[in-house]
Write a protein that holds these residues in place. Structure first.
Motif, mmCIF file in Angstrom:
data_model
loop_
_atom_site.group_PDB
_atom_site.id
_atom_site.type_symbol
_atom_site.label_atom_id
_atom_site.label_comp_id
_atom_site.label_asym_id
_atom_site.label_seq_id
_atom_site.Cartn_x
_atom_site.Cartn_y
_atom_site.Cartn_z
ATOM 1 N N GLY A 24 0.814 -1.213 0.000
ATOM 2 C CA GLY A 24 0.000 0.000 0.000
ATOM 3 C C GLY A 24 0.845 1.260 0.000
ATOM 4 O O GLY A 24 0.540 2.230 -0.702
ATOM 5 N N LEU A 25 1.915 1.252 0.779
ATOM 6 C CA LEU A 25 2.810 2.410 0.818
ATOM 7 C C LEU A 25 3.492 2.612 -0.529
ATOM 8 O O LEU A 25 3.630 3.739 -1.002
ATOM 9 N N ALA A 26 3.917 1.510 -1.157
ATOM 10 C CA ALA A 26 4.558 1.611 -2.468
ATOM 11 C C ALA A 26 3.583 2.124 -3.515
ATOM 12 O O ALA A 26 3.954 2.932 -4.384
ATOM 13 N N ALA A 27 2.342 1.680 -3.447
ATOM 14 C CA ALA A 27 1.329 2.137 -4.403
ATOM 15 C C ALA A 27 1.050 3.629 -4.229
ATOM 16 O O ALA A 27 0.926 4.367 -5.208
ATOM 17 N N ALA A 28 0.966 4.072 -2.982
ATOM 18 C CA ALA A 28 0.700 5.486 -2.707
ATOM 19 C C ALA A 28 1.812 6.369 -3.255
ATOM 20 O O ALA A 28 1.558 7.460 -3.778
ATOM 21 N N GLN A 29 3.031 5.893 -3.162
ATOM 22 C CA GLN A 29 4.170 6.665 -3.670
ATOM 23 C C GLN A 29 4.068 6.873 -5.172
ATOM 24 O O GLN A 29 4.565 7.877 -5.709
ATOM 25 N N LEU A 30 3.395 5.933 -5.866
ATOM 26 C CA LEU A 30 3.219 6.043 -7.308
ATOM 27 C C LEU A 30 1.907 6.731 -7.682
ATOM 28 O O LEU A 30 1.537 6.765 -8.860
ATOM 29 N N ILE A 87 3.987 -3.489 -7.637
ATOM 30 C CA ILE A 87 2.959 -2.531 -8.056
ATOM 31 C C ILE A 87 3.198 -2.110 -9.501
ATOM 32 O O ILE A 87 2.254 -2.038 -10.308
ATOM 33 N N ARG A 88 4.426 -1.835 -9.851
ATOM 34 C CA ARG A 88 4.732 -1.466 -11.244
ATOM 35 C C ARG A 88 4.299 -2.571 -12.208
ATOM 36 O O ARG A 88 3.714 -2.295 -13.259
ATOM 37 N N ALA A 89 4.593 -3.814 -11.857
ATOM 38 C CA ALA A 89 4.261 -4.932 -12.748
ATOM 39 C C ALA A 89 2.758 -5.067 -12.933
ATOM 40 O O ALA A 89 2.267 -5.144 -14.066
ATOM 41 N N VAL A 90 2.004 -5.101 -11.837
ATOM 42 C CA VAL A 90 0.561 -5.348 -11.959
ATOM 43 C C VAL A 90 -0.160 -4.148 -12.573
ATOM 44 O O VAL A 90 -1.236 -4.294 -13.163
ATOM 45 N N ALA A 91 0.448 -2.941 -12.465
ATOM 46 C CA ALA A 91 -0.160 -1.747 -13.055
ATOM 47 C C ALA A 91 0.291 -1.521 -14.497
ATOM 48 O O ALA A 91 -0.149 -0.568 -15.146
ATOM 49 N N GLY A 92 1.175 -2.386 -15.003
ATOM 50 C CA GLY A 92 1.624 -2.246 -16.383
ATOM 51 C C GLY A 92 2.667 -1.176 -16.599
ATOM 52 O O GLY A 92 2.837 -0.687 -17.727
ATOM 53 N N LEU A 93 3.393 -0.806 -15.552
ATOM 54 C CA LEU A 93 4.428 0.220 -15.649
ATOM 55 C C LEU A 93 5.797 -0.410 -15.896
ATOM 56 O O LEU A 93 5.989 -1.610 -15.664
#
Length: 339
Positions: A3-9, A272-278
């Motif tokens: 969650g913290l990593a996602a928020a940073q993005l 998070i990058r992988a599942v979001a396609g980044l």
């Protein structure tokens, strides 16, 4: 930590879990407490999300399949289905050419005798499903331990694994993007106590470094076969005959918590990058040594002392139930050794 990593993005995280206490919900925008089979709540959850991921391999496969009919779920049901069944997992990896411990199914007490006759002893009996951190396991010194072992695991369908003579245990931490790009972190040496991961350390001994490439190749083959997206972890034994696959975890892994401070890009942000396609981030380790130790049970009481120690990166998970064997936090040192 996801969650913290996602928020940073710039993402807003929505947590779905059946438990009342959710430490992830403390750092998320939304939280739903509902059962895994509550389809109306699951459908509403899916409608509120652009992509769904998971951080626990015992989410029911049927739940993931239901969600997959409404929203992208990464990783998908295929990886869970394999990882949740130790027998299916061993057969899957062996079918890909992986080296595993000798194993035989033990779906009932009579089958356990046949498995012992096939595999021999000493051996370890593990429930085929569920169980982690040493739970659902019993050791057999010889065939006379069969009754006690069967009772210890609760008489559940099981798998018998022959003992592996190994020098060290290590992890292969990898991330695979939606387009198939794959990256690996350096493999840490893992130290267990009572079946629970106690510490992960870099650099590992030479035998682990020597066997890292072969173990990575095996994990890449597994990820490709599952069309996997996200962080995938494999646990291996370093042996005289090469790396022996123990088990996989379709998620970010405790043995990779050190990547938050120890790698250019942590396992959490890269997931998070992988599942979001980044685009995936750099997994290099700029500074050695790296040591991560878990704070287990009453070990969480050492946090005030650790906070006063120069170079100690302390993570307190905020869990309220302190009990033996429960992971309640971790601490990482980078570039220095623990005091």
């Amino acid at each position: 930590m996801l969650g913290l990593a996602a928020a940073q993005l710039g993402y807003r995280t929505h947590i779905y879990a059946p438990e009342h206490e959710s430490v992830a919900a403390d750092v998320a925008a939304h939280h739903v407490q509902a059962a895994w089979d509550d389809e109306p709540r699951l459908a509403a959850f899916a409608a509120a999300c652009d992509v769904v991921t998971l951080e626990f391999e015992n989410v029911p496969v049927d739940t993931v399949r239901f969600l997959s009919g409404h929203v992208a779920v990464r990783p998908g049901a295929a990886a869970l289905e394999i990882a949740q069944d130790r027998l299916a997992e061993k057969r899957f990896v062996a079918g890909l050419g992986g080296r595993t411990a000798p194993f035989a199914p033990a779906p009932d007490r009579a089958a356990l005798d046949a498995a012992i006759a096939e595999i021999g002893a000493p051996a370890i009996l593990k429930t085929a499903r569920m169980g982690y951190d040493g739970k659902g396991q019993a050791r057999l010194a010889d065939a006379s331990d069969a009754d006690e072992a069967w009772e210890t695991i609760g008489r559940h369908p099981a798998i018998l694994e022959g003992f592996v003579a190994f020098a060290h245990e290590f992890s292969v931490l990898m991330v695979r993007g939606a387009g198939g790009e794959t990256r690996f972190w350096d493999s840490p040496l893992n130290v267990h106590a009572g079946g629970i991961l106690s510490a992960s350390m870099l650099p590992p001994p030479p035998i682990v470094i020597e066997q890292q490439a072969e173990a990575r190749a095996m994990m890449a083959k597994i990820a490709e076969a599952l069309d996997y997206v996200g962080v995938l972890t494999g646990e291996f034994f370093a042996t005289d005959t090469g790396p022996v696959f123990n088990e996989m975890a379709p998620r970010v892994h405790n043995s990779g918590h050190w990547t938050i401070e120890g790698a250019i890009m942590s396992q959490f942000e890269n997931h998070i990058r992988a599942v979001a396609g980044l685009p995936l981030g750099d997994t290099a380790v700029p500074l050695l040594p790296v040591t991560m130790r878990n704070l287990i049970g009453a070990g969480i009481e050492s946090v005030p002392r650790l906070l006063a120690e120069p170079g100690a990166h302390v993570h307190h998970y905020g869990k309220t139930d302190v009990r033996d064997g429960r992971k309640l936090g971790h601490v990482t040192w980078v570039g220095i050794s623990p005091a």
